[in-house]
Enzyme design. Sequence first.
Site, short mmCIF file in Angstrom:
data_model
loop_
_atom_site.label_atom_id
_atom_site.label_comp_id
_atom_site.label_asym_id
_atom_site.label_seq_id
_atom_site.Cartn_x
_atom_site.Cartn_y
_atom_site.Cartn_z
N HIS A 43 -16.90 19.41 70.70
CA HIS A 43 -16.46 18.61 69.55
C HIS A 43 -17.05 17.21 69.68
O HIS A 43 -17.32 16.72 70.78
CB HIS A 43 -14.93 18.55 69.50
CG HIS A 43 -14.40 17.94 68.24
ND1 HIS A 43 -14.29 16.58 68.06
CD2 HIS A 43 -13.98 18.52 67.09
CE1 HIS A 43 -13.81 16.34 66.85
NE2 HIS A 43 -13.62 17.49 66.24
N GLU B 59 -20.52 19.27 61.88
CA GLU B 59 -19.70 18.12 61.50
C GLU B 59 -20.49 16.83 61.73
O GLU B 59 -20.66 16.42 62.88
CB GLU B 59 -18.43 18.05 62.34
CG GLU B 59 -17.40 19.11 62.09
CD GLU B 59 -16.10 18.77 62.80
OE1 GLU B 59 -15.09 18.58 62.12
OE2 GLU B 59 -16.09 18.68 64.05
#
Length: 222
Positions: free
Chosen positions: A93, A141
């Site tokens: 992430h 992302e």
Amino acid sequence: MNKPFIVVNFKAYREVEGFSALEIADICEEVSKASGITIIVCPPMAELSYVAKSVTIPVFSQNADPYESGAFTGWVTPSMIKASEASGTLINHAEHKQPTASIARTVELCDIVDITSIVCADTVRSATEIASFHPDMIAVEPPELIGGNVSVTDADPKIVENTVNSVKNVSRFISVLCGAGVKTGTDVKKALELGADGVLLASGVVKSKDPKASLLDLIKYL
């Protein structure tokens, strides 16, 4: 798990500390069961096993490290995640980056212990490289949009489209998600129209004054 996927990352927000993590997970489970939509929850690490044992929807770790069982204090191994009764994990992430070699090894270990891997990528190029490791899912992302109020589907739709095309060229078996700023049903609808198999989001649900209403809005076009 059936497509499309709604992945709710709880992060380490105050709203999900302690028993509050299960409260949000229970809401996600209720909406998932009523709608038939796959909702995956990623609770804080401290609550992972507790939540995984308490709900029937998929529960994923927020991170996994590239180690087998052993003397690795403070690290989270894929086998540990499996033993907690969670069924998958996020990897890389934007708020918990890993070197490329570590990503590859972590995905390999996830395959060995049979848990689902979602690897995050910030660009089309990195997503394409990660696809060569054959994770189960890749979530693109752009970091600058994470936590904001403008969805990636509006701010940079091409990154979604191009990531889908590039990843599927490597393997059609890898599911592609998109995230960053996703908060509404319209955002989810646009993501699917751009070719994504689902979305990864956090604050749009976790920090909402009414998480159930926010979830219902997210899936209203599905």
